[in-house]
Design an enzyme around this catalytic site. Structure first.
Site, PDB file in Angstrom:
ATOM      1  CG  ASP A  69       5.715  11.885  32.960  1.00 14.95           C
ATOM      2  OD1 ASP A  69       5.860  10.500  32.810  1.00 14.95           O
ATOM      3  OD2 ASP A  69       5.078  12.165  33.741  1.00 14.95           O
ATOM      4  CD  GLU A  80       7.977   0.452  34.157  1.00  8.90           C
ATOM      5  OE1 GLU A  80       7.849   1.881  34.432  1.00  8.90           O
ATOM      6  OE2 GLU A  80       7.543  -0.358  34.597  1.00  8.90           O
TER       7      GLU A  80
HETATM    8  N1  ADE Z   1       4.477   6.661  34.856  1.00  6.62           N
HETATM    9  C1  ADE Z   1       5.274   7.326  34.328  1.00  6.62           C
HETATM   10  N2  ADE Z   1       4.944   8.525  34.246  1.00  6.62           N
HETATM   11  C2  ADE Z   1       3.615   8.715  34.864  1.00  6.62           C
HETATM   12  C3  ADE Z   1       2.665   9.696  35.221  1.00  6.62           C
HETATM   13  N3  ADE Z   1       2.868  10.799  34.873  1.00  6.62           N
HETATM   14  N4  ADE Z   1       1.511   9.202  36.191  1.00  6.62           N
HETATM   15  C4  ADE Z   1       1.334   7.865  36.091  1.00  6.62           C
HETATM   16  N5  ADE Z   1       2.230   6.852  35.636  1.00  6.62           N
HETATM   17  C5  ADE Z   1       3.381   7.339  35.270  1.00  6.62           C
END
Ligand code: ADE
Length: 253
Positions: A211, A24
């Protein structure tokens, strides 16, 4: 918001980004041409690695939480994040702290893969302590520095960011996230907010969605698939955030 009154009226001169993963941080460091601080501004045994330079007239520091030498991965989660923020406040005394990185997004709050969100508040979703007083302390809600103008200028979505130390979630985590209207789920922001508040530093998050938390795909699969694209979205946005912040006071964000 919680900066000393006087500091809020002064133009912002220095910004610290707290970032958990090297994947990142690297695109931002490259895009801004930041240099690895050597000798280190945060000396061992502090695990954080820092990069500094200037952009748009601001002193800019990227603080990566660091590398777990035992397991050969990044130091993600709230414990390294609070340490990184504490050490960064001591080393750089910044005017503004930004928790930047990737996160899960809630489609119920309008999130889609690749979106970039700015926080309105941060809290923990995995600290359940049903005892008087400790219940609220566990949640650890901290309001973000208001950024209505920044968000409007850059067309960014906004919402509550919640943090926990797991990539997945339990049913109780989900109940807490829903109850408090989480838009974004990640693993560091609430810890960074706690330390920023301790040092009376203005702070907010900028998070790119890898996500969909309330979707039907396995988080780890979707996360790995979209990590590079989300890091690129972040790298597109963060220099614009700096450009906007430059020359403004906290109250003008
Ligand atoms: N980083 C990226 N996606 C995530 C998620 N669903 N939960 C925690 N950290 C994350």
């Amino acid at each position: 918001m919680y900066a000393d009154g006087d500091a809020e009226q002064q133009p912002i001169k220095s910004v610290v980004f707290i970032i958990a993963m090297q994947a990142e941080a690297a695109p931002l460091i490259a895009a801004l041409g930041l240099k690895h601080d050597s000798p280190p501004r945060i000396p061992p045994p502090g695990p954080c690695v820092t990069y500094s330079g200037s952009h748009a007239g601001l002193d800019v520091h990227v603080v990566w939480s660091g590398h777990d030498n035992e397991h050969n991965v990044d130091l993600i989660g709230t414990v390294p994040a609070s340490l990184a923020t504490y050490l960064a406040c001591q080393a750089f005394n910044p005017d503004l702290i930004i928790s930047a990185g990737t996160a899960g997004g809630f489609k119920a709050r309008g999130a889609a893969i690749g979106d970039v969100f700015v926080s309105t508040g941060k809290m923990h979703h995995d600290r359940r302590i049903p005892l008087p007083g400790f219940d609220k302390q566990g949640l650890g809600y901290v309001e973000s520095t208001p950024t209505p103008q920044l968000r409007a200028a850059l067309g960014l979505k906004a919402g509550i960011v919640t943090s926990g130390n797991s990539l997945d979630y339990t049913e109780q985590d989900m109940q807490i996230m829903n109850k408090h209207g989480a838009a974004v789920k990640e693993m560091e922001a609430a810890a960074i907010a706690w330390v920023a508040q301790m040092f009376r530093k203005p702070m907010f998050c900028v998070k790119a969605v890898t996500d969909i938390v309330d979707g039907d795909r396995a988080t780890q699969e979707e996360f790995l698939e979209n990590l590079n694209a989300a890091a690129a979205a972040l790298q597109q946005t963060l220099p614009k955030v700096l450009q906007f912040v430059a020359g403004k006071t906290i109250a003008q964000l």
